[in-house]
Design a protein around this motif. Sequence first.
Motif, PDB file in Angstrom:
ATOM      1  N   ARG A   7     -20.297  -2.003  -9.356  1.00 13.83           N
ATOM      2  CA  ARG A   7     -19.653  -2.429  -8.114  1.00 13.83           C
ATOM      3  C   ARG A   7     -19.574  -3.949  -8.009  1.00 13.83           C
ATOM      4  NH1 ARG A   7     -18.656   1.786  -5.160  1.00 13.83           N
ATOM      5  NH2 ARG A   7     -20.033   3.589  -5.053  1.00 13.83           N
ATOM      6  N   ASP A  14     -12.034  -7.443  -9.625  1.00 14.56           N
ATOM      7  CA  ASP A  14     -11.029  -6.427  -9.369  1.00 14.56           C
ATOM      8  C   ASP A  14     -10.378  -6.590  -8.004  1.00 14.56           C
ATOM      9  OD1 ASP A  14     -11.384  -5.425 -11.816  1.00 14.56           O
ATOM     10  OD2 ASP A  14     -11.933  -3.405 -11.192  1.00 14.56           O
ATOM     11  N   PRO A  15      -9.220  -5.986  -7.854  1.00 12.30           N
ATOM     12  CA  PRO A  15      -8.454  -6.116  -6.624  1.00 12.30           C
ATOM     13  C   PRO A  15      -8.982  -5.249  -5.483  1.00 12.30           C
ATOM     14  CG  PRO A  15      -7.285  -4.800  -8.227  1.00 12.30           C
ATOM     15  CD  PRO A  15      -8.498  -5.314  -8.906  1.00 12.30           C
ATOM     16  N   ALA A  18      -8.945  -6.402  -1.784  1.00 13.96           N
ATOM     17  CA  ALA A  18      -7.716  -6.536  -1.029  1.00 13.96           C
ATOM     18  C   ALA A  18      -7.006  -5.204  -0.788  1.00 13.96           C
ATOM     19  CB  ALA A  18      -6.757  -7.479  -1.744  1.00 13.96           C
ATOM     20  N   CYS A  19      -7.485  -4.131  -1.409  1.00 10.29           N
ATOM     21  CA  CYS A  19      -6.743  -2.882  -1.339  1.00 10.29           C
ATOM     22  C   CYS A  19      -7.662  -1.689  -1.519  1.00 10.29           C
ATOM     23  CB  CYS A  19      -5.660  -2.872  -2.413  1.00 10.29           C
ATOM     24  SG  CYS A  19      -4.738  -1.337  -2.508  1.00 10.29           S
ATOM     25  N   PRO A  20      -7.730  -0.814  -0.518  1.00 12.40           N
ATOM     26  CA  PRO A  20      -8.659   0.317  -0.574  1.00 12.40           C
ATOM     27  C   PRO A  20      -8.260   1.399  -1.554  1.00 12.40           C
ATOM     28  CG  PRO A  20      -7.300   0.445   1.377  1.00 12.40           C
ATOM     29  CD  PRO A  20      -6.999  -0.861   0.732  1.00 12.40           C
ATOM     30  N   THR A  21      -7.068   1.290  -2.143  1.00 15.99           N
ATOM     31  CA  THR A  21      -6.641   2.341  -3.062  1.00 15.99           C
ATOM     32  C   THR A  21      -6.896   1.991  -4.527  1.00 15.99           C
ATOM     33  OG1 THR A  21      -4.398   1.517  -3.346  1.00 15.99           O
ATOM     34  CG2 THR A  21      -4.801   2.938  -1.456  1.00 15.99           C
ATOM     35  N   SER A  22      -7.363   0.785  -4.764  1.00 13.70           N
ATOM     36  CA  SER A  22      -7.508   0.336  -6.147  1.00 13.70           C
ATOM     37  C   SER A  22      -8.471   1.196  -6.949  1.00 13.70           C
ATOM     38  CB  SER A  22      -7.968  -1.115  -6.179  1.00 13.70           C
ATOM     39  OG  SER A  22      -6.956  -1.942  -5.664  1.00 13.70           O
ATOM     40  N   ALA A  23      -9.552   1.623  -6.327  1.00 16.76           N
ATOM     41  CA  ALA A  23     -10.522   2.430  -7.042  1.00 16.76           C
ATOM     42  C   ALA A  23      -9.885   3.714  -7.568  1.00 16.76           C
ATOM     43  CB  ALA A  23     -11.695   2.761  -6.124  1.00 16.76           C
ATOM     44  N   VAL A  24      -9.088   4.350  -6.737  1.00 16.41           N
ATOM     45  CA  VAL A  24      -8.423   5.586  -7.145  1.00 16.41           C
ATOM     46  C   VAL A  24      -7.436   5.321  -8.257  1.00 16.41           C
ATOM     47  CG1 VAL A  24      -7.452   7.679  -6.204  1.00 16.41           C
ATOM     48  CG2 VAL A  24      -8.415   5.980  -4.670  1.00 16.41           C
ATOM     49  N   VAL A  25      -6.733   4.230  -8.138  1.00 17.09           N
ATOM     50  CA  VAL A  25      -5.730   3.916  -9.139  1.00 17.09           C
ATOM     51  C   VAL A  25      -6.361   3.819 -10.516  1.00 17.09           C
ATOM     52  CG1 VAL A  25      -4.109   2.154  -9.914  1.00 17.09           C
ATOM     53  CG2 VAL A  25      -4.206   2.789  -7.501  1.00 17.09           C
ATOM     54  N   ILE A  27      -8.925   5.302 -11.577  1.00 13.15           N
ATOM     55  CA  ILE A  27      -9.377   6.610 -12.038  1.00 13.15           C
ATOM     56  C   ILE A  27      -8.205   7.496 -12.424  1.00 13.15           C
ATOM     57  CG2 ILE A  27     -10.525   8.737 -11.310  1.00 13.15           C
ATOM     58  CD1 ILE A  27     -12.267   6.972  -9.473  1.00 13.15           C
ATOM     59  N   VAL A  28      -7.217   7.538 -11.576  1.00 13.38           N
ATOM     60  CA  VAL A  28      -6.161   8.542 -11.726  1.00 13.38           C
ATOM     61  C   VAL A  28      -4.937   8.030 -12.466  1.00 13.38           C
ATOM     62  CG1 VAL A  28      -4.675  10.143 -10.474  1.00 13.38           C
ATOM     63  CG2 VAL A  28      -6.939   9.616  -9.592  1.00 13.38           C
ATOM     64  N   PHE A  29      -4.639   6.742 -12.312  1.00 12.06           N
ATOM     65  CA  PHE A  29      -3.380   6.239 -12.844  1.00 12.06           C
ATOM     66  C   PHE A  29      -3.541   5.297 -14.016  1.00 12.06           C
ATOM     67  CE2 PHE A  29      -2.480   7.307  -8.372  1.00 12.06           C
ATOM     68  CZ  PHE A  29      -1.564   8.311  -8.588  1.00 12.06           C
TER      69      PHE A  29
ATOM     70  N   TRP B  32      -2.584  -4.849 -10.200  1.00 15.33           N
ATOM     71  CA  TRP B  32      -2.399  -5.797  -9.114  1.00 15.33           C
ATOM     72  C   TRP B  32      -1.265  -5.450  -8.170  1.00 15.33           C
ATOM     73  CZ3 TRP B  32      -6.376  -8.677  -8.295  1.00 15.33           C
ATOM     74  CH2 TRP B  32      -7.143  -9.167  -9.359  1.00 15.33           C
ATOM     75  N   THR B  34      -0.723  -2.714  -6.306  1.00 17.27           N
ATOM     76  CA  THR B  34      -1.153  -2.120  -5.037  1.00 17.27           C
ATOM     77  C   THR B  34      -1.825  -3.134  -4.113  1.00 17.27           C
ATOM     78  OG1 THR B  34      -3.159  -1.231  -6.091  1.00 17.27           O
ATOM     79  CG2 THR B  34      -1.276   0.237  -5.896  1.00 17.27           C
ATOM     80  N   PRO B  35      -2.704  -4.018  -4.600  1.00 15.63           N
ATOM     81  CA  PRO B  35      -3.228  -5.040  -3.686  1.00 15.63           C
ATOM     82  C   PRO B  35      -2.146  -5.943  -3.125  1.00 15.63           C
ATOM     83  CG  PRO B  35      -4.573  -4.915  -5.652  1.00 15.63           C
ATOM     84  CD  PRO B  35      -3.412  -4.033  -5.897  1.00 15.63           C
ATOM     85  N   TRP B  38      -0.157  -3.956  -0.582  1.00 11.70           N
ATOM     86  CA  TRP B  38      -1.031  -3.706   0.564  1.00 11.70           C
ATOM     87  C   TRP B  38      -1.161  -4.949   1.440  1.00 11.70           C
ATOM     88  CZ3 TRP B  38      -3.381   0.663   2.343  1.00 11.70           C
ATOM     89  CH2 TRP B  38      -4.355   0.490   3.328  1.00 11.70           C
ATOM     90  N   ARG B  54      -5.697 -14.342  -0.281  1.00 17.35           N
ATOM     91  CA  ARG B  54      -6.121 -13.047   0.259  1.00 17.35           C
ATOM     92  C   ARG B  54      -6.515 -12.081  -0.854  1.00 17.35           C
ATOM     93  NH1 ARG B  54      -2.204 -13.600   4.596  1.00 17.35           N
ATOM     94  NH2 ARG B  54      -3.378 -13.935   6.522  1.00 17.35           N
TER      95      ARG B  54
END
Lengths: 129, 129
Positions: A7, A14-15, A18-25, A27-29, B32, B34-35, B38, B54
Amino acid sequence: MATETDRASAAATDPELACPTSAVVDIVFSRWTTPILWTLHTHGRQRFVELERRIGAITAKVLTQRLRQLERDGMVVRTYHPEVPPRVEYEITDLGRSLAPLFAHLSQWAAANLDQVELARHAYDGQAP
Amino acid sequence: MATETDRASAAATDPELACPTSAVVDIVFSRWTTPILWTLHTHGRQRFVELERRIGAITAKVLTQRLRQLERDGMVVRTYHPEVPPRVEYEITDLGRSLAPLFAHLSQWAAANLDQVELARHAYDGQAP
DNA sequence: CGGAATCCAATGGGATACTG
DNA sequence: CAGTATCCCATTGGATTCCG
């Protein structure tokens, strides 16, 4: 292990901040993961070679790497049958299957807006070469 | 331009054959992107430096590259004000904003399943180091 | 068959310096 | 300020070979 270390280093470079979806990205994408999950989802449990052939352009090395990652993330289960010749089967898990609505949403967006992206690209490329 | 060339080479080496969502992934989920989207979505129109600050860990070079790509794909509009010192503003487009439900879906999945991924990782790492 | 190991080429991304 | 240009390093991915 190394959870807080992960972490910490992730937050440093890592981004995610700035973006709560980065973790998923991540993993999945990651590259090749969506074709792999898609193939496992639509064709069910299958062997290594079947996956390799269906996906087509992927090399065995990369396929192995991505399958290991997906296995570690709980998206895929690997079953080894100690026979001669050896047989290994891969299957999508419930966790992996839980992505199905998301994928549907994704391809729905694609169907609705991909041509707009094409248009934007042509407009961009055609104005200042 | 080079549309059919793009498609041909993409079909030869890309996973598009095996997965209908791959095209979208390349557009929306490059590193980058998605951040950036976002930040533009939540903070509205803003200048280059604001974005840079940001997002935090990104370098100016990479930010420029990604913004160019997003602009070409119609996700972002760039407005140049010829002043001294120059001022450039970026804003998300309607096409970019159309991704919002998808992002919401994504973070929803994350909230519901990310801990399961953590558990799977610990189980995987703890069994055969 | 299902990999692991090795080698190698291409790409991406960081740091720095410079410019309109 | 908002980049561009240059250099350089680390990672990724392809090709090949070998093994249980």
